[in-house]
Scaffold this motif. Sequence first.
Motif, PDB file in Angstrom:
ATOM      1  N   ASP A 361      62.065  -7.908 -15.461  1.00  0.00           N
ATOM      2  CA  ASP A 361      62.945  -7.295 -14.526  1.00  0.00           C
ATOM      3  C   ASP A 361      63.659  -8.647 -14.009  1.00  0.00           C
ATOM      4  O   ASP A 361      64.726  -8.703 -13.598  1.00  0.00           O
ATOM      5  N   TYR A 362      62.715  -9.593 -13.665  1.00  0.00           N
ATOM      6  CA  TYR A 362      63.334 -10.948 -12.976  1.00  0.00           C
ATOM      7  C   TYR A 362      64.198 -11.607 -13.906  1.00  0.00           C
ATOM      8  O   TYR A 362      64.844 -12.416 -13.490  1.00  0.00           O
ATOM      9  N   LEU A 363      63.888 -11.647 -15.190  1.00  0.00           N
ATOM     10  CA  LEU A 363      64.732 -12.373 -15.955  1.00  0.00           C
ATOM     11  C   LEU A 363      66.060 -11.573 -15.975  1.00  0.00           C
ATOM     12  O   LEU A 363      67.082 -12.386 -16.361  1.00  0.00           O
ATOM     13  N   MET A 364      66.087 -10.124 -15.845  1.00  0.00           N
ATOM     14  CA  MET A 364      67.449  -9.532 -15.948  1.00  0.00           C
ATOM     15  C   MET A 364      68.116  -9.820 -14.795  1.00  0.00           C
ATOM     16  O   MET A 364      69.265  -9.981 -14.745  1.00  0.00           O
ATOM     17  N   VAL A 365      67.594 -10.081 -13.723  1.00  0.00           N
ATOM     18  CA  VAL A 365      68.114 -10.609 -12.414  1.00  0.00           C
ATOM     19  C   VAL A 365      68.654 -11.978 -12.558  1.00  0.00           C
ATOM     20  O   VAL A 365      69.897 -12.071 -12.175  1.00  0.00           O
ATOM     21  N   LEU A 366      67.936 -12.921 -13.025  1.00  0.00           N
ATOM     22  CA  LEU A 366      68.546 -14.323 -13.399  1.00  0.00           C
ATOM     23  C   LEU A 366      69.812 -14.197 -14.125  1.00  0.00           C
ATOM     24  O   LEU A 366      70.706 -14.944 -14.237  1.00  0.00           O
ATOM     25  N   LEU A 367      69.748 -13.334 -15.379  1.00  0.00           N
ATOM     26  CA  LEU A 367      70.800 -13.011 -16.211  1.00  0.00           C
ATOM     27  C   LEU A 367      71.945 -12.652 -15.428  1.00  0.00           C
ATOM     28  O   LEU A 367      73.269 -12.785 -15.945  1.00  0.00           O
ATOM     29  N   CYS A 368      71.921 -11.874 -14.453  1.00  0.00           N
ATOM     30  CA  CYS A 368      73.099 -11.663 -13.605  1.00  0.00           C
ATOM     31  C   CYS A 368      73.584 -12.291 -12.816  1.00  0.00           C
ATOM     32  O   CYS A 368      75.003 -12.548 -12.561  1.00  0.00           O
ATOM     33  N   GLY A 369      73.059 -13.857 -12.862  1.00  0.00           N
ATOM     34  CA  GLY A 369      73.864 -14.842 -11.972  1.00  0.00           C
ATOM     35  C   GLY A 369      74.283 -15.661 -13.022  1.00  0.00           C
ATOM     36  O   GLY A 369      74.647 -17.003 -12.646  1.00  0.00           O
TER      37      GLY A 369
END
Length: 426
Positions: A361-369
Amino acid sequence: MAGISYKVNNKRGSFAVFSVMVFAAMLIMVGAAVKGAGWKAADSVSYTFGRLWGISILAEYDICLKERYGILGFWGNEASVAQKLDMYADYSFSEKDYIERSDAVCDLRGYGLDEPDNLMIQIKSIMLHGISPEKAHDRGETGREDRSVTSEWIIKGLPSYGRTEGSYLSGLISKLRSGMDLDEIGSGLALNRYIAAFFKDAADDKDLPETYFRNEVEYIISGQLDEKNAKEKTGNNIRTLRNALNLFYLYSCAPKREAVFTLAAALTPGPAVLLTQAALMEIWAFAEAENDMGLLYDNKTVPFIKKDSNWALSLENVFGTTDDDAKEKVTEAIGDPQKARQHEEGGYISPQVTEGAGYQDYLMVLLCGIGDDTKLYRIMDLIQINMKYVYRDDFLLKEYSGGLAYTMEINGKDYSYEEAYQKDDM
């Protein structure tokens, strides 16, 4: 009598000439009708078979590319594809003497799989239709921590070379503070979900076939062509994210904020107390972030915005039980913040309640950036690296296309065609 005979013969001659003219006109009309039917038949055949030739080219997609990544693409340049079109045309028109044609002219510009828009169209279709990646047939090697790509000619041949941008965290932190969930944080959800399904990460190889790197999602986030560096840089980004969110929680939690102020006042009474409090809060937030990383790497969860029950470290855990311990940490924070942030690797303290988001989930957050084009180029990099590694060492994604346009002159008329695996109509 002679005059009568002459008139009769003259009438017969006139009738014969008229009959010949009528017959000739009929022949001309029949010929025109036949020729028109022939042109109409040739026109119909040309359109029908012309599309079939392009579809036949599309049918030559690379099976390995399709099975591993769900991507449809055929290999070839404009000259080689035109030769195949001519071959198909020769076969289609071999018994049709009424058709004459010129050589095919092929145009692959705008269809290359190394162009972000074309890849994005296919990825949207893959996710829309629920296509899943091929799973490993055996548990082979999945990438080692010491792997990297250092060869200059390979790096310069990657689709992303000189084309990617950096990422941002401040906007993500603001969105998480406001209570947004993953679906609300950023666009490109289909792309992020494709990355999550088709590429490995440090915590989960997802039962995917052999790859050169293990930390693939971390490469997409960091752009580091070194296994360790990709994991470290991505971890630092998560740590920075957690540090900011932990600090936000500390300032919003009155009991913890007051406890830190009390400790700061005991250490540095007077005007410096606020600076000391800020340093203590920063140390505590970062220590908690380090503990969060231990939880995440162990496949446990950490909520984006914590509650009291999710907080793991006490003041005693971070600063010790004496004023001298706390004073040393404060001195480090004020004099050298990086030194104060050093910690001992390994181990963590579990909070009272473990809930929230996992490492992916944290990887997905970083991908959003990260911008969609940057993510797409780095996806292309991984596809090219892995296809070189496990399939064929001369693989280049730029030599594959997802469609084609071509023209051919048939019986003096130009015919144009366009075929593609996916249209940009989603």
